[in-house]
Design a protein around this motif. Structure first.
Motif, mmCIF file in Angstrom:
data_model
loop_
_atom_site.group_PDB
_atom_site.id
_atom_site.type_symbol
_atom_site.label_atom_id
_atom_site.label_comp_id
_atom_site.label_asym_id
_atom_site.label_seq_id
_atom_site.Cartn_x
_atom_site.Cartn_y
_atom_site.Cartn_z
ATOM 1 N N ILE B 227 -44.379 9.152 3.362
ATOM 2 C CA ILE B 227 -43.364 9.192 2.317
ATOM 3 C C ILE B 227 -43.717 8.173 1.230
ATOM 4 O O ILE B 227 -43.720 8.478 0.042
ATOM 5 C CB ILE B 227 -41.968 8.906 2.905
ATOM 6 C CG1 ILE B 227 -41.654 9.912 4.014
ATOM 7 C CG2 ILE B 227 -40.910 8.966 1.822
ATOM 8 C CD1 ILE B 227 -40.459 9.540 4.852
ATOM 9 N N GLY B 228 -44.051 6.953 1.674
ATOM 10 C CA GLY B 228 -44.441 5.942 0.702
ATOM 11 C C GLY B 228 -45.721 6.331 -0.024
ATOM 12 O O GLY B 228 -45.846 6.146 -1.233
ATOM 13 N N ASP B 229 -46.668 6.914 0.742
ATOM 14 C CA ASP B 229 -47.953 7.270 0.144
ATOM 15 C C ASP B 229 -47.799 8.288 -0.971
ATOM 16 O O ASP B 229 -48.603 8.317 -1.900
ATOM 17 C CB ASP B 229 -48.902 7.826 1.211
ATOM 18 C CG ASP B 229 -49.361 6.731 2.150
ATOM 19 O OD1 ASP B 229 -48.954 5.578 1.929
ATOM 20 O OD2 ASP B 229 -50.099 7.029 3.096
ATOM 21 N N LEU B 230 -46.782 9.134 -0.861
ATOM 22 C CA LEU B 230 -46.534 10.089 -1.932
ATOM 23 C C LEU B 230 -46.272 9.335 -3.233
ATOM 24 O O LEU B 230 -46.786 9.697 -4.297
ATOM 25 C CB LEU B 230 -45.346 10.982 -1.575
ATOM 26 C CG LEU B 230 -45.030 12.069 -2.592
ATOM 27 C CD1 LEU B 230 -46.147 13.094 -2.621
ATOM 28 C CD2 LEU B 230 -43.712 12.740 -2.277
ATOM 29 N N GLY B 231 -45.480 8.246 -3.135
ATOM 30 C CA GLY B 231 -45.223 7.415 -4.307
ATOM 31 C C GLY B 231 -46.509 6.841 -4.870
ATOM 32 O O GLY B 231 -46.758 6.872 -6.073
ATOM 33 N N LEU B 232 -47.349 6.327 -3.959
ATOM 34 C CA LEU B 232 -48.623 5.741 -4.402
ATOM 35 C C LEU B 232 -49.481 6.790 -5.099
ATOM 36 O O LEU B 232 -50.070 6.529 -6.151
ATOM 37 C CB LEU B 232 -49.369 5.164 -3.199
ATOM 38 C CG LEU B 232 -50.775 4.645 -3.474
ATOM 39 C CD1 LEU B 232 -50.754 3.505 -4.470
ATOM 40 C CD2 LEU B 232 -51.456 4.218 -2.195
ATOM 41 N N LEU B 233 -49.523 8.000 -4.517
ATOM 42 C CA LEU B 233 -50.370 9.051 -5.082
ATOM 43 C C LEU B 233 -49.868 9.459 -6.465
ATOM 44 O O LEU B 233 -50.647 9.537 -7.423
ATOM 45 C CB LEU B 233 -50.379 10.256 -4.138
ATOM 46 C CG LEU B 233 -51.431 11.313 -4.417
ATOM 47 C CD1 LEU B 233 -52.820 10.709 -4.339
ATOM 48 C CD2 LEU B 233 -51.314 12.445 -3.423
ATOM 49 N N ILE B 234 -48.544 9.672 -6.571
ATOM 50 C CA ILE B 234 -47.997 10.062 -7.876
ATOM 51 C C ILE B 234 -48.204 8.927 -8.872
ATOM 52 O O ILE B 234 -48.552 9.152 -10.038
ATOM 53 C CB ILE B 234 -46.502 10.424 -7.749
ATOM 54 C CG1 ILE B 234 -46.337 11.631 -6.832
ATOM 55 C CG2 ILE B 234 -45.906 10.738 -9.118
ATOM 56 C CD1 ILE B 234 -44.899 11.967 -6.533
ATOM 57 N N GLY B 235 -48.018 7.687 -8.403
ATOM 58 C CA GLY B 235 -48.236 6.534 -9.276
ATOM 59 C C GLY B 235 -49.661 6.493 -9.787
ATOM 60 O O GLY B 235 -49.911 6.224 -10.967
ATOM 61 N N THR B 236 -50.630 6.783 -8.899
ATOM 62 C CA THR B 236 -52.036 6.781 -9.302
ATOM 63 C C THR B 236 -52.294 7.877 -10.339
ATOM 64 O O THR B 236 -52.964 7.642 -11.352
ATOM 65 C CB THR B 236 -52.932 7.000 -8.068
ATOM 66 O OG1 THR B 236 -52.614 6.020 -7.091
ATOM 67 C CG2 THR B 236 -54.386 6.900 -8.430
ATOM 68 N N LEU B 237 -51.754 9.074 -10.079
ATOM 69 C CA LEU B 237 -51.960 10.177 -11.027
ATOM 70 C C LEU B 237 -51.329 9.844 -12.378
ATOM 71 O O LEU B 237 -51.909 10.094 -13.430
ATOM 72 C CB LEU B 237 -51.358 11.474 -10.472
ATOM 73 C CG LEU B 237 -51.996 11.979 -9.174
ATOM 74 C CD1 LEU B 237 -51.261 13.194 -8.655
ATOM 75 C CD2 LEU B 237 -53.457 12.316 -9.401
ATOM 76 N N LEU B 238 -50.133 9.248 -12.310
ATOM 77 C CA LEU B 238 -49.445 8.898 -13.546
ATOM 78 C C LEU B 238 -50.218 7.809 -14.299
ATOM 79 O O LEU B 238 -50.281 7.819 -15.530
ATOM 80 C CB LEU B 238 -48.027 8.418 -13.217
ATOM 81 C CG LEU B 238 -46.989 8.521 -14.321
ATOM 82 C CD1 LEU B 238 -46.887 9.941 -14.834
ATOM 83 C CD2 LEU B 238 -45.637 8.068 -13.795
ATOM 84 N N THR B 239 -50.826 6.903 -13.542
ATOM 85 C CA THR B 239 -51.670 5.891 -14.167
ATOM 86 C C THR B 239 -52.796 6.559 -14.937
ATOM 87 O O THR B 239 -53.104 6.188 -16.070
ATOM 88 C CB THR B 239 -52.270 4.962 -13.091
ATOM 89 O OG1 THR B 239 -51.226 4.434 -12.306
ATOM 90 C CG2 THR B 239 -53.053 3.832 -13.737
#
Lengths: 122, 760
Positions: B227-239
């Motif tokens: 669940i947390g990793d989804l945030g990290l992944l979206i954050g990376t893509l958004l970066t």
């Protein structure tokens, strides 16, 4: 042209009935095929032994295959042969399954009589 | 330039001092320091070996497993290779000039381009990024991995064989993944390592795969982290969509220049707060913070060395690393929204986990909850702009918490898996457990924040900064400070609750339920000595069980780690940037000047100048009207003493048996509160109720939909003709094969006749 030998690949092609005996034409092949099919059909209808019935279906299969090869040759293309190769392959797989089924059925009733099975009776 | 370097094959890997990244320091700090040439061919190759050696060790252990190795060779090979890895890190650190960023390219990993414009290419190469922050992390990751590997060589000895190889294979793979996470040159490398450590954590939590609790715990850790990793992944893509890059060097360049890929000012976009919040979700998942923390206590089902290395010292600090690494982005937001959430998330988690730890009886779980609590401190430290304090606490915590876990592991190893503090007492007097007791005491003093210990200094840096940071930067940060101060008292209490009950007091112990029968070198003499010296204790019932004292490897590691925990305090006085950790943070690409952040940034710069080290520039809050930096030492010292004192009165003074203490009477007096805290505030049950149960209900609904509706339609096609023939012509259904064949032939004949009639 009429006398062209089988080896030349021209005999079946568009040839009418031969005037002389000894050369096979399309109709000869079709006649053999029809005879095989009829034998298979009659065997299937008259026998009650599951294995014999299965052999008869194989006979009808091969009769159809023979007709296809003959037609393919007649039209000078490979479609018939190709198709028969597929049929043979699938028939091999089907034979393995059908015989396995026969063995299972035999184990249930200790008999090969097809009339012992009438579960579909409405 | 960078591109050319990254193109070189591994054999020619080399390093460079990256001038561009110095921009991340703020031009004023190190102007003119660029290009201090160092590194060179051999240096770069050596740095590349730091992560690759553990990978090689993992492969080697796998090979040994194939040959069914039945000795301790996998352990000693791993320890040796990890030791070399640590030495290489040390060499890199010693050769580092204190402020440069060293980038080492290994090979092209992802290098795409679909146009010439900005944001139309993606570069994420297998390359490493060394600065103060990653070096600090690598020092304790490789160092602790070596020590804990040595400890595990003895601790896991009853599994010598395939299990042993499985353990050390995953152990080495973990060190490789953690190195990728920490040393990666871009966010995708970090993500690669992030998932790698998650996998290794899963494998090692579920090490005892025949035990259902362990398998469930592994699954829970994996799912919660997803669940947390989804945030990290979206954050990376958004970066990537925002900055057109995921490489730290160009990211920090954009952030410091306050621009995005489109050229718009960064602090005017919504991404400036959205990306940090998304990354924070990943960090909170991995580091077991608010909402996500539930997996970490269960992860204690894994072998204790794993709990010490992965679930206390290294992997769970990956979230802290992520936030610290991306700090320039966090402070780019003038409202500091994400950092406020980080502060309060950390502070509340610290308090929450401490309240649960107070009521647990399993000493390893208590340490697990205390890890969650201490991680909360670290996040709060980062949140209140005390990067140095947060990072220093990561460093000191790594040592003293590893010491605590390994001491608990020695107890668990010696008493057949017994972890219940009601069933262990006075281990100090059990032969062979003196070193364990002393190590435990040192760890407890650090965790409790006893004056002049490393934990005391690092915790105080966070607490003082929480009171110092003005509310205009972080909302109500002084209240977070009070909450953490209260937590410090709770921490001291629950820490010494364990110590006073388990290690001192009357001697009494009951073996756990782990079968250690036929288990190697039980020290017959020591066992005999116990029986003699405690014959009068026979009433306490030892049931013929002989504790199994730790051997040389475990004792050695405990001594070294306890020593390191003490010596870490000295780091506070090294250097001129608030200690050694401060120097490391100051020399990293993520350094920023706290005074120049947030709403008041402009005003502060205006009145107090630019210097990062000038404390007058800091807009000070106060605690009780005094300078927090001065009074915090005394206040937190007193709080620690109070906590220890309460534990002493409740759990030590006048205790005659392992199970009885004044605290138990007190617990009965406040029964509902105690029951809820012991039940971990029933958060697991709550999650089960709102998430797991509805999912199960929905899956059952879908199952029945599939069975009734989907299958029903299929059945309909088969059933309709049967029903039709049964009703229309029941007599025709004889069930005899030949009847059906005959009718089929008749049908074909009819068709043939019709065709013939039509054709001719």
């Amino acid at each position: 042209m009429i006398q062209a030998g089988f080896e030349t690949g021209l005999l079946l092609a568009q040839a009418p009935f031969p005037e002389a005996m000894g050369a096979a034409t399309l109709n000869h092949y079709l006649f053999v095929s029809a005879a095989m099919f009829a034998l298979g059909l009659i065997g299937f209808m008259t026998r009650r032994n599951l294995i014999i019935m299965f052999l008869c279906t194989e006979l009808m299969f091969q009769a159809a295959g023979l007709a296809m090869i003959a037609f393919g040759r007649y039209h000078m293309n490979f479609d018939g042969q190709t198709f028969v190769i597929f049929v043979l392959t699938i028939a091999a797989a089907e034979a393995a399954m059908a015989l396995a089924l026969v063995v299972l059925l035999f184990r249930k009733r200790e008999s090969l009589d097809a009339d012992l099975w009438a579960e579909l009776k409405g | 330039m960078t591109g050319a370097i990254l193109d070189t094959a591994f054999a020619a890997a080399f390093a460079l001092a990256e001038p561009a990244a110095d921009a991340a320091h703020g031009a004023a700090t190190h102007a003119g320091d660029h290009g201090a040439g160092h590194g060179g061919m051999s240096g770069g190759a050596l740095m590349a070996l730091i992560p690759l050696l553990p990978l090689f060790a993992a492969a080697l252990v796998g090979l040994l497993a194939c040959f069914n190795e039945k000795s301790k060779l996998p352990a000693y090979a791993s320890v040796g290779i990890l030791g070399v890895s640590f030495l290489l890190t040390l060499i890199t650190y010693l050769g580092w000039d204190g402020h440069s960023v060293i980038r080492v390219g290994l090979w092209d990993w992802i290098s795409l381009s679909w146009g010439d414009g900005v944001g139309e290419s993606l570069t994420a190469n297998f390359a490493f990024y060394f600065d103060g922050l990653s070096l600090l992390w690598m020092l304790f990751v490789t160092g602790l991995a070596t020590l804990i590997g040595l400890y595990a060589s003895e601790y896991m000895s009853h599994d010598v064989g395939l299990g042993y190889c499985r353990f050390f294979g995953a152990f080495n793979l973990f060190v490789f993944s953690m190195s990728c996470l920490v040393m990666g040159d871009n966010l995708l490398m970090l993500f690669l390592g992030w998932e790698g450590v998650g996998l290794c954590s899963y494998l090692l939590i579920g090490y005892y795969y025949k035990k259902k609790a362990a398998v469930d715990a592994g699954m829970k850790a994996f799912v919660v982290n997803r669940i947390g990793d989804l945030g990290l992944l979206i954050g990376t893509l958004l970066t990537f969509t925002t900055f057109g890059s995921v490489e730290y060097a160009s990211l920090f360049e954009s952030i410091n220049a306050n621009t995005t890929a489109t050229g718009a000012p960064l602090d005017a976009t919504w991404q400036v707060w959205a990306i940090p919040l998304l990354l924070m979700a990943g960090a909170f998942g991995k580091s077991a913070q608010l909402f996500f923390y539930v997996w970490l206590p269960d992860a204690m089902e894994g072998p204790t060395p794993v709990s010490a290395l992965i679930h206390a010292a290294t992997m769970v600090t990956a979230g802290v690393y992520l936030v610290a690494r991306m700090m320039p982005l966090y402070v780019a937001d003038s409202h500091l929204i994400a950092l406020t959430v980080v502060t309060w998330g950390g502070a509340i988690t610290a308090f929450w986990a401490a309240t649960i730890a107070m009521a647990q009886y399993d000493i390893k779980r208590i340490m697990g909850y205390s890890t969650i609590s201490q991680l909360g401190y670290m996040f709060a430290g980062l949140g209140v702009l005390a990067t140095t304090g947060g990072v220093f606490h990561v460093f000191t915590h790594a040592f003293f918490k590893a010491t605590l876990f390994l001491s608990c592991g020695a107890v668990m190893h010696g008493f057949a898996g017994q972890l219940d503090l009601r069933k262990l007492s006075g281990l100090w007097k059990v032969p062979g457990f003196q070193i364990v007791t002393i190590a435990m005491l040192i760890g407890c003093l650090n965790l409790a924040g006893f004056p002049l210990t490393a934990g005391y200094f690092s915790k105080d840096m966070i607490l003082a900064e929480a009171f110092t940071t003005p509310d205009s930067q972080i909302g109500a940060s002084s209240w977070a400070g009070w909450l953490m101060l209260l937590t410090a008292g709770l921490t001291a209490y629950y820490t010494f609750r364990v110590f006073f009950r388990v290690f001192v007091g009357p001697v009494e112990y009951h073996a756990g339920d782990e079968d250690h029968g036929g288990d190697h070198e039980v020290d017959a003499e020591a066992a005999a000595a116990i029986d003699e010296s405690h014959e009068d204790d026979a009433a306490h019932g030892h049931h013929g069980f002989h504790p199994h004292a730790p051997g040389w490897a475990m004792n050695l590691v405990l001594v070294v780690l306890a020593g390191a925990s003490i010596l870490a305090a000295g780091l506070y006085f090294v250097g001129d940037h608030h200690g050694w950790a401060g120097g490391m943070v100051h020399g990293s690409a993520t350094y920023f000047d706290p005074a120049h952040v947030g709403d008041h940034a402009a005003a502060v710069i205006g009145e107090a100048g630019e210097s990062a080290d000038d404390h007058a520039a800091h807009a000070h809050g106060t605690i009780l009207g005094m300078d927090p930096h001065k009074v915090m030492y005394y206040i937190s010292g007193v709080v620690g003493f109070v906590g220890i004192g309460i534990a002493f009165v409740l759990h030590f003074a006048g205790r005659t048996e392992a199970a009885t203490s004044k605290a138990d009477a007190l617990a009965r007096a406040i029964e509902p509160v105690h029951r809820w805290a012991e039940g971990k505030w029933f958060v697991d049950e709550f999650y089960n109720f709102i998430i797991v149960t509805p999912l199960k209900v929905i899956s059952h609904l879908f199952h029945w939909f599939d069975k009734l509706v989907i299958d029903g339609i299929v059945e309909l096609f088969g059933g309709a003709p049967k029903v039709g023939s049964d009703t229309l012509a029941p007599a025709s259904q004889t069930g005899v094969l030949h009847d059906y064949a005959l009718r089929m032939i008749a049908g074909v004949a009819v068709v043939l006749v019709v065709v013939a009639l039509v054709l001719y």
